[in-house]
Motif scaffolding. Structure first.
Motif, PDB file in Angstrom:
ATOM      1  N   VAL A 156      16.621   0.118  20.447  1.00 42.73           N
ATOM      2  CA  VAL A 156      17.104   1.375  20.824  1.00 42.73           C
ATOM      3  C   VAL A 156      15.834   1.953  21.726  1.00 42.73           C
ATOM      4  O   VAL A 156      14.712   2.579  21.283  1.00 42.73           O
ATOM      5  N   PRO A 157      16.035   2.230  23.135  1.00 47.33           N
ATOM      6  CA  PRO A 157      15.174   2.821  23.919  1.00 47.33           C
ATOM      7  C   PRO A 157      14.962   4.180  23.675  1.00 47.33           C
ATOM      8  O   PRO A 157      13.930   4.577  23.944  1.00 47.33           O
ATOM      9  N   GLY A 158      15.753   4.771  23.282  1.00 47.48           N
ATOM     10  CA  GLY A 158      15.660   6.291  22.801  1.00 47.48           C
ATOM     11  C   GLY A 158      14.470   6.617  21.893  1.00 47.48           C
ATOM     12  O   GLY A 158      13.851   7.571  21.833  1.00 47.48           O
ATOM     13  N   VAL A 159      14.439   5.656  20.997  1.00 43.63           N
ATOM     14  CA  VAL A 159      13.137   5.864  19.917  1.00 43.63           C
ATOM     15  C   VAL A 159      11.941   5.711  20.583  1.00 43.63           C
ATOM     16  O   VAL A 159      10.923   6.618  20.623  1.00 43.63           O
ATOM     17  N   ALA A 160      11.832   4.681  21.561  1.00 42.35           N
ATOM     18  CA  ALA A 160      10.563   4.399  22.346  1.00 42.35           C
ATOM     19  C   ALA A 160      10.011   5.630  23.055  1.00 42.35           C
ATOM     20  O   ALA A 160       8.920   6.050  23.648  1.00 42.35           O
ATOM     21  N   ARG A 161      11.207   6.355  23.665  1.00 44.39           N
ATOM     22  CA  ARG A 161      10.876   7.502  24.550  1.00 44.39           C
ATOM     23  C   ARG A 161      10.595   8.723  23.795  1.00 44.39           C
ATOM     24  O   ARG A 161       9.837   9.480  24.261  1.00 44.39           O
ATOM     25  N   ARG A 162      10.845   8.660  22.571  1.00 49.99           N
ATOM     26  CA  ARG A 162      10.635   9.997  21.816  1.00 49.99           C
ATOM     27  C   ARG A 162       9.545   9.739  21.005  1.00 49.99           C
ATOM     28  O   ARG A 162       8.651  10.971  20.406  1.00 49.99           O
ATOM     29  N   LEU A 163       9.089   8.483  20.492  1.00 51.40           N
ATOM     30  CA  LEU A 163       8.180   8.396  19.428  1.00 51.40           C
ATOM     31  C   LEU A 163       7.150   7.150  19.954  1.00 51.40           C
ATOM     32  O   LEU A 163       7.433   6.343  20.494  1.00 51.40           O
ATOM     33  N   PRO A 164       5.725   7.415  19.554  1.00 47.58           N
ATOM     34  CA  PRO A 164       4.971   6.521  20.216  1.00 47.58           C
ATOM     35  C   PRO A 164       5.163   5.120  19.337  1.00 47.58           C
ATOM     36  O   PRO A 164       5.379   5.030  18.224  1.00 47.58           O
ATOM     37  N   GLU A 165       5.009   3.779  19.997  1.00 50.08           N
ATOM     38  CA  GLU A 165       5.378   2.647  19.594  1.00 50.08           C
ATOM     39  C   GLU A 165       4.492   2.412  18.311  1.00 50.08           C
ATOM     40  O   GLU A 165       4.843   1.897  17.346  1.00 50.08           O
ATOM     41  N   ASN A 166       3.422   2.699  18.440  1.00 50.79           N
ATOM     42  CA  ASN A 166       2.316   2.481  17.483  1.00 50.79           C
ATOM     43  C   ASN A 166       2.618   3.307  16.035  1.00 50.79           C
ATOM     44  O   ASN A 166       2.457   2.740  14.982  1.00 50.79           O
ATOM     45  N   LEU A 167       3.219   4.515  16.431  1.00 50.03           N
ATOM     46  CA  LEU A 167       3.734   5.040  15.189  1.00 50.03           C
ATOM     47  C   LEU A 167       4.498   4.679  14.374  1.00 50.03           C
ATOM     48  O   LEU A 167       4.777   4.324  13.262  1.00 50.03           O
ATOM     49  N   VAL A 168       5.646   4.168  15.087  1.00 51.56           N
ATOM     50  CA  VAL A 168       7.039   3.475  14.430  1.00 51.56           C
ATOM     51  C   VAL A 168       6.463   2.124  13.763  1.00 51.56           C
ATOM     52  O   VAL A 168       6.927   1.819  12.669  1.00 51.56           O
ATOM     53  N   VAL A 169       5.765   1.473  14.384  1.00 51.33           N
ATOM     54  CA  VAL A 169       5.240   0.168  13.916  1.00 51.33           C
ATOM     55  C   VAL A 169       4.370   0.490  12.624  1.00 51.33           C
ATOM     56  O   VAL A 169       4.438  -0.307  11.611  1.00 51.33           O
ATOM     57  N   ASN A 170       3.364   1.150  12.776  1.00 51.21           N
ATOM     58  CA  ASN A 170       2.563   1.718  11.584  1.00 51.21           C
ATOM     59  C   ASN A 170       3.381   2.055  10.359  1.00 51.21           C
ATOM     60  O   ASN A 170       3.060   1.791   9.111  1.00 51.21           O
ATOM     61  N   LEU A 171       4.353   2.804  10.427  1.00 48.43           N
ATOM     62  CA  LEU A 171       5.237   3.413   9.538  1.00 48.43           C
ATOM     63  C   LEU A 171       5.974   2.334   8.910  1.00 48.43           C
ATOM     64  O   LEU A 171       6.208   2.318   7.834  1.00 48.43           O
ATOM     65  N   CYS A 172       6.156   1.545   9.699  1.00 53.42           N
ATOM     66  CA  CYS A 172       7.134   0.126   9.007  1.00 53.42           C
ATOM     67  C   CYS A 172       6.468  -0.527   8.436  1.00 53.42           C
ATOM     68  O   CYS A 172       6.678  -1.244   7.355  1.00 53.42           O
ATOM     69  N   ILE A 173       5.223  -0.779   8.624  1.00 53.92           N
ATOM     70  CA  ILE A 173       3.980  -1.591   8.078  1.00 53.92           C
ATOM     71  C   ILE A 173       3.873  -0.972   6.670  1.00 53.92           C
ATOM     72  O   ILE A 173       3.855  -1.594   5.790  1.00 53.92           O
ATOM     73  N   ASN A 174       3.550   0.141   6.764  1.00 56.29           N
ATOM     74  CA  ASN A 174       3.348   1.333   5.513  1.00 56.29           C
ATOM     75  C   ASN A 174       4.634   1.064   4.358  1.00 56.29           C
ATOM     76  O   ASN A 174       4.483   0.865   3.324  1.00 56.29           O
ATOM     77  N   LEU A 175       5.778   1.054   4.918  1.00 51.48           N
ATOM     78  CA  LEU A 175       7.140   0.735   4.359  1.00 51.48           C
ATOM     79  C   LEU A 175       7.082  -0.617   3.730  1.00 51.48           C
ATOM     80  O   LEU A 175       7.611  -0.777   2.634  1.00 51.48           O
ATOM     81  N   GLY A 176       6.518  -1.667   4.445  1.00 50.62           N
ATOM     82  CA  GLY A 176       6.468  -3.045   3.836  1.00 50.62           C
ATOM     83  C   GLY A 176       5.495  -2.980   2.861  1.00 50.62           C
ATOM     84  O   GLY A 176       5.752  -3.646   1.670  1.00 50.62           O
ATOM     85  N   PHE A 177       4.482  -2.342   2.857  1.00 55.48           N
ATOM     86  CA  PHE A 177       3.562  -2.373   1.525  1.00 55.48           C
ATOM     87  C   PHE A 177       4.130  -1.674   0.402  1.00 55.48           C
ATOM     88  O   PHE A 177       4.084  -2.037  -0.629  1.00 55.48           O
ATOM     89  N   TRP A 178       4.985  -0.503   0.842  1.00 57.81           N
ATOM     90  CA  TRP A 178       5.915  -0.095  -0.545  1.00 57.81           C
ATOM     91  C   TRP A 178       6.632  -1.044  -1.119  1.00 57.81           C
ATOM     92  O   TRP A 178       6.832  -0.767  -2.193  1.00 57.81           O
ATOM     93  N   ILE A 179       7.454  -1.648  -0.229  1.00 56.79           N
ATOM     94  CA  ILE A 179       8.507  -2.444  -0.579  1.00 56.79           C
ATOM     95  C   ILE A 179       7.784  -3.514  -1.625  1.00 56.79           C
ATOM     96  O   ILE A 179       8.362  -4.043  -2.874  1.00 56.79           O
ATOM     97  N   ALA A 180       6.670  -4.205  -1.021  1.00 58.12           N
ATOM     98  CA  ALA A 180       6.139  -5.183  -1.936  1.00 58.12           C
ATOM     99  C   ALA A 180       5.625  -4.524  -3.258  1.00 58.12           C
ATOM    100  O   ALA A 180       5.643  -5.264  -4.206  1.00 58.12           O
ATOM    101  N   ALA A 181       5.080  -3.416  -3.283  1.00 56.82           N
ATOM    102  CA  ALA A 181       4.509  -2.760  -4.514  1.00 56.82           C
ATOM    103  C   ALA A 181       5.529  -2.257  -5.430  1.00 56.82           C
ATOM    104  O   ALA A 181       5.229  -2.468  -6.735  1.00 56.82           O
ATOM    105  N   THR A 182       6.641  -1.861  -5.007  1.00 54.64           N
ATOM    106  CA  THR A 182       7.807  -1.245  -5.728  1.00 54.64           C
ATOM    107  C   THR A 182       8.568  -2.297  -6.357  1.00 54.64           C
ATOM    108  O   THR A 182       9.190  -2.308  -7.573  1.00 54.64           O
ATOM    109  N   MET A 183       8.707  -3.298  -5.662  1.00 56.15           N
ATOM    110  CA  MET A 183      10.259  -4.319  -5.927  1.00 56.15           C
ATOM    111  C   MET A 183       9.549  -5.479  -6.474  1.00 56.15           C
ATOM    112  O   MET A 183      10.629  -6.265  -6.863  1.00 56.15           O
ATOM    113  N   PHE A 184       8.364  -5.723  -6.613  1.00 56.71           N
ATOM    114  CA  PHE A 184       7.838  -7.115  -7.155  1.00 56.71           C
ATOM    115  C   PHE A 184       6.914  -6.889  -8.273  1.00 56.71           C
ATOM    116  O   PHE A 184       6.502  -5.870  -8.613  1.00 56.71           O
ATOM    117  N   LYS A 185       6.691  -7.948  -8.896  1.00 57.89           N
ATOM    118  CA  LYS A 185       5.806  -8.272  -9.936  1.00 57.89           C
ATOM    119  C   LYS A 185       5.479  -9.476 -10.038  1.00 57.89           C
ATOM    120  O   LYS A 185       6.138 -10.584 -10.190  1.00 57.89           O
TER     121      LYS A 185
END
Length: 229
Positions: free
Chosen positions: A196-225
């Motif tokens: 999605v090139p439009g996302v890259a033009r509007r948001l810094p790549e590092n910001l999106v990737v870092n938020l995705c990593i944070n979401l990955g942490f949330w998924i692991a901590a929330t959905m598993f035991k």
């Protein structure tokens, strides 16, 4: 079948086209009437059950002759059963063996509070994103490893009364899930930026990737035991 039904309906004092509510009301009134007569109360309840069974057999055989409200009640009962079936809670596959566990409200609130906070920090202070990512990883590891663990006994001063040795299996599984999901979501964020090139033009790549990593942490901590006694 019709003769059998006529006798049952007469016992309750209702007509053959009575609705489910009318049958229930008549049953309740007779139970109150025969409150001191256990034999009669049992007979009334059995009669109601037989009527319900008879209607089911008639429905299956295509001979249900009830009209009006009674027919509508049968349709509503069928629809209600279908709705309840659709509302059944999702349950994890058996092969997950208790590792994939739907969170309760308390655990969901905890993971969302801590990792939602680190996500907000990444957005508001992008220059400190690496620090928030590290904090998020620590929160995720702690929340996941301690999920389901019994409370540690404390002494009269409020201090832990015992020290438990870490469970190697739980530690390994916790680390694998937390950093595994972080890696998966980092790749997903990178792919998203490329697709999605439009996302890259509007948001810094590092910001999106870092938020995705944070979401990955949330998924692991929330959905598993991973904790095991």
């Amino acid at each position: 079948m019709r003769l059998e039904g006529a006798k049952l309906y007469r016992t309750l004092g209702v007509t053959e086209d009575a609705s489910y509510e009318e049958i229930t009301q008549a049953t309740d009134e007779l139970i109150v009437k025969y409150a001191s007569d256990i034999k009669q109360k049992t007979r009334v309840q059995v009669t109601k059950d037989k009527i319900m069974e008879l209607r089911l057999r008639q429905r299956v055989s295509g001979n249900l002759g009830i009209l009006g409200e009674a027919r509508e009640m049968d349709i509503l009962d069928t629809r209600r059963a279908e709705i309840e079936k659709k509302k059944r809670k999702w349950s994890p596959p058996a092969w997950t063996k208790g590792v994939l566990v739907v969170p309760d409200k308390k655990h969901l609130k905890s993971t969302s509070f801590y990792l939602g906070g680190t996500g907000a920090g990444i957005v508001m202070l992008p220059n400190l994103a690496s620090s928030f990512i590290m904090l998020a990883s620590m929160c995720s590891l702690g929340l996941l490893y301690n999920r389901g663990a019994p409370e540690i006994p404390k002494d009269e001063f409020g201090q832990p009364g015992e020290v438990r040795s870490p469970n190697p299996v739980s530690v390994g599984l916790t680390c694998g899930l937390v950093f595994g999901w972080a890696a998966v979501m980092a790749v997903a964020g990178t792919v998203l930026m490329g697709m999605v090139p439009g996302v890259a033009r509007r948001l810094p790549e590092n910001l999106v990737v870092n938020l995705c990593i944070n979401l990955g942490f949330w998924i692991a901590a929330t959905m598993f035991k991973t904790y095991r006694d």
